[in-house]
Design a protein around this motif. Structure first.
Motif, PDB file in Angstrom:
ATOM      1  N   ARG B 136       0.826  -1.203   0.000  1.00 56.83           N
ATOM      2  CA  ARG B 136       0.000   0.000   0.000  1.00 56.83           C
ATOM      3  C   ARG B 136       0.870   1.267   0.000  1.00 56.83           C
ATOM      4  O   ARG B 136       0.593   2.236  -0.685  1.00 56.83           O
ATOM      5  CB  ARG B 136      -0.914   0.010   1.230  1.00 56.83           C
ATOM      6  CG  ARG B 136      -2.060   1.001   1.120  1.00 56.83           C
ATOM      7  CD  ARG B 136      -2.859   1.024   2.383  1.00 56.83           C
ATOM      8  NE  ARG B 136      -1.950   1.247   3.493  1.00 56.83           N
ATOM      9  CZ  ARG B 136      -2.045   0.708   4.702  1.00 56.83           C
ATOM     10  NH1 ARG B 136      -2.999  -0.080   4.979  1.00 56.83           N
ATOM     11  NH2 ARG B 136      -1.175   0.955   5.638  1.00 56.83           N
ATOM     12  N   LEU B 137       1.962   1.230   0.773  1.00 62.24           N
ATOM     13  CA  LEU B 137       2.785   2.440   0.919  1.00 62.24           C
ATOM     14  C   LEU B 137       3.767   2.632  -0.232  1.00 62.24           C
ATOM     15  O   LEU B 137       4.234   3.743  -0.484  1.00 62.24           O
ATOM     16  CB  LEU B 137       3.554   2.398   2.239  1.00 62.24           C
ATOM     17  CG  LEU B 137       2.696   2.605   3.493  1.00 62.24           C
ATOM     18  CD1 LEU B 137       3.501   2.295   4.731  1.00 62.24           C
ATOM     19  CD2 LEU B 137       2.163   4.025   3.544  1.00 62.24           C
ATOM     20  N   GLY B 138       4.131   1.544  -0.887  1.00 64.05           N
ATOM     21  CA  GLY B 138       5.022   1.646  -2.042  1.00 64.05           C
ATOM     22  C   GLY B 138       6.342   2.291  -1.699  1.00 64.05           C
ATOM     23  O   GLY B 138       7.042   1.858  -0.778  1.00 64.05           O
ATOM     24  N   ARG B 139       6.673   3.356  -2.402  1.00 65.77           N
ATOM     25  CA  ARG B 139       7.952   4.022  -2.198  1.00 65.77           C
ATOM     26  C   ARG B 139       8.075   4.640  -0.824  1.00 65.77           C
ATOM     27  O   ARG B 139       9.157   4.735  -0.258  1.00 65.77           O
ATOM     28  CB  ARG B 139       8.110   5.125  -3.240  1.00 65.77           C
ATOM     29  CG  ARG B 139       8.738   4.622  -4.501  1.00 65.77           C
ATOM     30  CD  ARG B 139       9.211   5.806  -5.282  1.00 65.77           C
ATOM     31  NE  ARG B 139      10.059   5.375  -6.367  1.00 65.77           N
ATOM     32  CZ  ARG B 139      10.483   6.208  -7.310  1.00 65.77           C
ATOM     33  NH1 ARG B 139      10.131   7.474  -7.270  1.00 65.77           N
ATOM     34  NH2 ARG B 139      11.256   5.773  -8.259  1.00 65.77           N
ATOM     35  N   LYS B 140       6.911   5.121  -0.334  1.00 65.38           N
ATOM     36  CA  LYS B 140       6.916   5.733   0.994  1.00 65.38           C
ATOM     37  C   LYS B 140       7.404   4.757   2.054  1.00 65.38           C
ATOM     38  O   LYS B 140       7.988   5.140   3.054  1.00 65.38           O
ATOM     39  CB  LYS B 140       5.498   6.220   1.347  1.00 65.38           C
ATOM     40  CG  LYS B 140       5.200   7.604   0.828  1.00 65.38           C
ATOM     41  CD  LYS B 140       3.904   8.109   1.415  1.00 65.38           C
ATOM     42  CE  LYS B 140       2.959   8.586   0.311  1.00 65.38           C
ATOM     43  NZ  LYS B 140       1.546   8.464   0.670  1.00 65.38           N
ATOM     44  N   TRP B 141       7.122   3.479   1.830  1.00 64.25           N
ATOM     45  CA  TRP B 141       7.526   2.444   2.789  1.00 64.25           C
ATOM     46  C   TRP B 141       9.053   2.441   2.961  1.00 64.25           C
ATOM     47  O   TRP B 141       9.577   2.437   4.063  1.00 64.25           O
ATOM     48  CB  TRP B 141       7.050   1.071   2.302  1.00 64.25           C
ATOM     49  CG  TRP B 141       7.231  -0.031   3.314  1.00 64.25           C
ATOM     50  CD1 TRP B 141       6.320  -0.439   4.225  1.00 64.25           C
ATOM     51  CD2 TRP B 141       8.397  -0.831   3.517  1.00 64.25           C
ATOM     52  NE1 TRP B 141       6.843  -1.445   4.995  1.00 64.25           N
ATOM     53  CE2 TRP B 141       8.129  -1.714   4.574  1.00 64.25           C
ATOM     54  CE3 TRP B 141       9.661  -0.896   2.908  1.00 64.25           C
ATOM     55  CZ2 TRP B 141       9.045  -2.640   5.049  1.00 64.25           C
ATOM     56  CZ3 TRP B 141      10.576  -1.816   3.378  1.00 64.25           C
ATOM     57  CH2 TRP B 141      10.272  -2.684   4.442  1.00 64.25           C
ATOM     58  N   THR B 142       9.759   2.468   1.828  1.00 58.31           N
ATOM     59  CA  THR B 142      11.221   2.453   1.872  1.00 58.31           C
ATOM     60  C   THR B 142      11.742   3.663   2.635  1.00 58.31           C
ATOM     61  O   THR B 142      12.654   3.552   3.444  1.00 58.31           O
ATOM     62  CB  THR B 142      11.770   2.469   0.428  1.00 58.31           C
ATOM     63  OG1 THR B 142      10.997   1.545  -0.334  1.00 58.31           O
ATOM     64  CG2 THR B 142      13.219   2.089   0.392  1.00 58.31           C
TER      65      THR B 142
END
Lengths: 269, 196
Positions: B136-142
């Motif tokens: 769900r978070l995609g790049r934000k997750w990293t």
């Protein structure tokens, strides 16, 4: 057996003694490692016999003494004292030793003597902590007292505990015990006593002067910068009860208060 | 996915130190100050597990075992669990949740403040540790999960500050952390260079 004879069996404290096993297996003696169990594990390498002590400075009888000659003629006594560590834990220990005052009288300080400086053994061959490059301590361990503190009847030079010869991890064969000061003042395995007219350098004060003062009197009103000194864990405690007891001024030895009359003990911590 | 069958092994591995610590506590082998010893042991392992978690990606790349990356999450979660237990044991066993003492310790003692911040920074990471959250978070997750380095640095400062002296362990922890950080920085650069 001279040490054993000094044990008179009379309690001079109504507090429970910390068991021998705990007194001898929970130690701060960084020459043998910084962990609490390191000294008991490592101190067997310390050779305590023969042991000589250098007496120097402002005394009539300087020289290098064999420990037995230094103690000759002095009466061993048992003293049950509370020991308050600066880390906020405490024990009750039956020491055996001689009052420092009687030893100093034998050595005859001159009129110039104002302080007593003590030095521990620092032998890298016998002491793994001295070999370690990461203790941050400038060996040898040093401590000191004002002469009137040293002459106070409570101040003891211990050679035993629990009626037995001092175990190596407790500072064998010859250590200081100053019950109204934090434990680190009570320097272990002493090889040098020097009477001086200026205040000697002391190890923890050299390492962190804002945390450890020269006096280091037990004082619940002056916190260590990193933790509170208002209470202490009396050992042994148990897993679900840390056994906190309130810390007392001068560790409860009020008779020393006159030594510091008029001094701001917040400033001279 | 052929590697899958052993990836669960990180769960029991992470539980081993906890089992050992609890066994020591239960059998009375923690000396005269057992609560203090317990709190310190759990905290020590929390730091070791965080470093283990961060070693997993370099290890998988260097050893060419892609499956190791899955262990990263497990060890990270174990690090979080140990940090929670460290905090809980400290507040319960040593302070008995005494509100006045707790308030004082949490505000006046820098090493406790730093340690608490290190622990708090792990909460959003644990909360977004599921595959679902990651997707769900995609790049934000990293980006979010770079917070682990904040935790790491604060935890090492905390560990350093708790001691009176004796910096051997801090030197080891800090060196491992520095190697892990450097690896990350250099690896990123290499990857960027390779791109056309």
């Amino acid at each position: 057996d001279q040490v054993a004879k000094a044990m008179d069996g009379k309690p001079d404290s109504d507090e429970a003694l910390t068991p021998y096993q705990d007194v001898t297996h929970y130690n701060n003696f960084y020459e043998f490692g910084t962990g609490k169990t390191d000294p008991a594990a490592n101190a067997h390498t310390l050779k305590t016999d023969p042991w000589s002590v250098t007496v120097a400075g402002e005394v009539e009888k300087p020289g290098e003494y064999a420990l037995e000659d230094l103690l000759k003629g002095l009466q061993l006594e048992e003293r049950i004292y509370r020991l308050r560590c600066v880390e906020a834990w405490s024990m009750v220990i039956p020491w055996v030793g001689v009052p420092l005052a009687s030893l100093l009288k034998k050595l005859q300080p001159t009129s110039k003597a104002k302080y007593v400086a003590f030095t521990s053994l620092a032998d890298a061959d016998q002491m793994p902590g001295v070999r370690s490059p990461f203790t941050g301590i400038d060996w040898p361990y040093r401590e000191g007292l004002r002469l009137d503190e040293a002459m106070h009847p409570l101040t003891l030079m211990a050679v035993g505990l629990y009626g037995r010869t001092l175990p190596n991890q407790n500072g064998a064969p010859f250590r200081l015990v100053v019950p109204w000061k934090y434990g680190f003042k009570s320097i272990k395995s002493i090889v040098r006593i020097e009477l001086t007219d200026t205040r000697p350098q002391t190890t923890w004060n050299m390492l962190a002067p804002n945390e450890y003062g020269f006096y280091a009197n037990v004082n619940p009103h002056v916190d260590h910068p990193r933790w509170s000194q208002s209470r202490e864990r009396r050992l042994p405690n148990s897993f679900f009860d840390p056994n906190w007891v309130p810390t007392r001024m001068f560790n409860g030895y009020d008779q020393v208060a006159s030594l510091y009359k008029g001094m701001d003990l917040k400033k001279y911590y | 996915m052929k590697t899958r069958y052993w990836t669960w092994l990180a769960w029991p591995l992470g539980a081993l130190p906890l089992g050992w610590i609890v066994w020591q506590a239960a059998s009375g082998a923690m000396g005269p100050d057992p609560a203090e010893t317990f709190v310190k042991a759990i905290g020590w392992w929390a730091l070791v597990l965080i470093l283990t978690c961060l070693s997993m990606r370099p290890a998988s790349q260097l050893l060419k075992v892609p499956g190791l990356v899955i262990w990263r999450r497990t060890f990270g979660l174990w690090g979080f669990i140990y940090a929670c237990l460290h905090f809980l044991a400290w507040a319960t066993l040593l302070l008995g949740w005494d509100p006045s003492v707790l308030g004082q310790e949490l505000t006046k003692r820098p090493y406790i403040v730093v340690g608490t911040l290190a622990w708090l920074a792990m909460w959003p990471l644990a909360a977004t540790s599921t595959r679902k959250a990651r997707r769900r978070l995609g790049r934000k997750w990293t980006k979010l999960h770079k917070l682990i380095f904040v935790t790491l640095v604060l935890a090492i400062i905390h560990q350093y500050w708790v001691q009176k002296s004796g910096y051997g362990e801090t030197v080891v922890f800090a060196s491992v952390a520095a190697v892990l950080l450097l690896y990350r920085l250099l690896k990123d650069r290499i990857l960027v260079k390779k791109q056309p």
